[in-house]
Scaffold this active site. Structure first.
Site: not given
Length: 440
Positions: A103, A220-221, A301, A341, A383
């Protein structure tokens, strides 16, 4: 005479150095970190669907095995915790990892916030980020810097909306206004300009000239709260990617997508983990196709996205997910695809093999096969990796790699085989973590 000289000259010098060292430990960045000549590094570029290292007069393919440690800036604020940052980067290098995503944001009125309010920064936090870049370069690690969070952690787009409302601006409380309101977009642009124009306190190198930075990640996302935000998100990506490019032509730009497809993506939406994924406002193909986006980003994920499925079903889903994105990168987007990720929990399966290793191996093999064919699969970032003493950043996907020898071996093997694919003239030396591993 010699003994007397030592007492009169040498000991006072050592004492003075000791005092300065103690002051450095106690006052942190009031005294600069000593930086000798930093290693030379080639910038990373793109050649159609491949990352390349831009050496003078030639290009070298660059396939990525890397990881996430989002906490590096936070842990670089004070001297004791900075040692953990140096350890993480060193450990990554020892596994042959080449890129770390972290970050470059921390927005809001809380301890260790980088941006205290729009375009107002804590200089100590900026120096912490400076330290991350210097230490990464010393270790031969490149970084991807993410510029804002879609989620509320560390402020995120919700903090930008709060700042606008606190300033008396008539703006919806929905975080979707982050992507559409001109005042809020102005806040974000001011932040981006401050980051890209920053001169590193320790090295004197502007961020826009720093070769250890691979890319800027816009957000991010990104997700929308309502489907009506879809076009706003698309326009926001185009506007912000162009703005970054107007300030910095040396670094790549990516969105930060999870990789979900919209229902308009022909048959690609069938790769989604469920119908819900098409209702979040993002669209892998359209968002990634924007001219100033240099490569596509994807997350994976399966344990979170299809939690009721058994491991076999998760692996089948993951294989389709990876294949779909590599295929779209190669045939539709004509851009490299980086899985920024990939996470799985530690859960044990039959024979003592961890779910994490099964998931990682599935993606690793797909990337290696793509790399061998010089196709769009550009690499994987785990991740996430931790070191001892940073438990506050732990989640169910986090782990200390060297505590799990079989996982460590898997990571190192992927690093080494991608390194061999990356360069036809690759030669190992004794400092290379692949030297002893590949010589067995």
């Amino acid at each position: 005479m010699e003994s007397k000289w030592r007492h009169q000259k040498l000991y006072p010098i050592l004492g003075t150095l000791g005092i300065f060292f103690l002051l450095y430990l106690n006052f942190d960045f009031h005294f600069p970190v000593v930086v000798w000549r930093l290693p030379e590094m080639a910038f990373v570029g793109v050649n159609r669907t491949r990352f390349v290292l831009l050496h003078e007069g030639r290009q070298e393919d660059f396939y990525v095995n890397g990881w996430n440690s989002y906490w590096l800036m936070q842990e670089s604020v004070r001297a004791p915790s900075r040692r953990r940052v140096a350890e993480m980067l060193n450990r990554g290098a020892r596994m042959g990892l080449t890129v770390c995503r972290t970050w470059a944001f921390s927005d809001g009125p809380f301890p260790n916030a980088l941006q205290l309010r729009p375009a107002v920064f804590d200089p100590t936090l900026f120096k912490a980020l400076d330290y991350v870049l210097v230490e990464a370069r010393k270790q031969g690690i490149r970084v991807i810097l993410s510029l804002v969070n879609n989620l509320n952690a560390y402020g995120g787009k919700a903090q930008y909306v709060r700042w606008a409302r606190e300033a008396g601006i008539n703006v919806s409380s929905s975080t979707d206004s982050f992507f559409s309101h001109p005042i809020i977009k102005g806040y974000y642009k001011a932040y981006v300009k401050a980051i890209l124009s920053r001169k590193n306190y320790f090295s004197g190198v502007k961020y826009s000239d720093e070769p250890s930075i691979v890319a800027w990640e816009l957000i991010n996302e990104p997700r929308c709260e309502s489907m009506s935000c879809t076009s706003d998100l698309q326009a926001w990506i185009a506007e912000m990617a162009a703005y970054v490019k107007s300030l910095d032509q040396k670094h790549l730009v990516t969105v930060g997508l999870e990789g979900f497809y919209s229902l308009k993506s022909n048959d690609s939406h069938r790769a989604n983990p469920g119908k819900w994924a098409a209702m979040l406002g993002s669209d892998f193909v359209n968002n990634s196709a924007i001219k100033d986006i240099d490569f596509a980003s994807v997350h994976a994920y399966p344990h979170s996205w299809i939690p009721e499925a058994d491991l076999e079903a998760k692996v089948k889903y993951l294989s389709r997910w990876v294949d779909a994105h590599i295929s779209d990168g190669e045939n539709v987007l004509k851009k490299a695809v980086l899985f920024t990720e990939v996470g799985a929990p530690l859960s044990n399966e039959i024979g003592g093999v961890h779910d994490r290793e099964t998931i990682l191996k599935t993606v690793y093999n797909k990337i290696y096969e793509s790399a061998e064919k010089r196709e769009a699969g550009a690499g994987v970032l785990i991740w996430q990796l931790l070191v001892q003493g940073v438990d506050e950043y732990r989640d169910k996907f986090s782990f200390i790699a060297w505590k799990y020898p079989s996982t460590y071996k898997l990571i190192l093997e992927q690093s080494c085989r991608l390194k061999n694919v990356s360069s036809e003239v690759y030669t190992r030396n004794k400092k290379d973590p692949c030297f002893s591993h590949m010589s067995r």
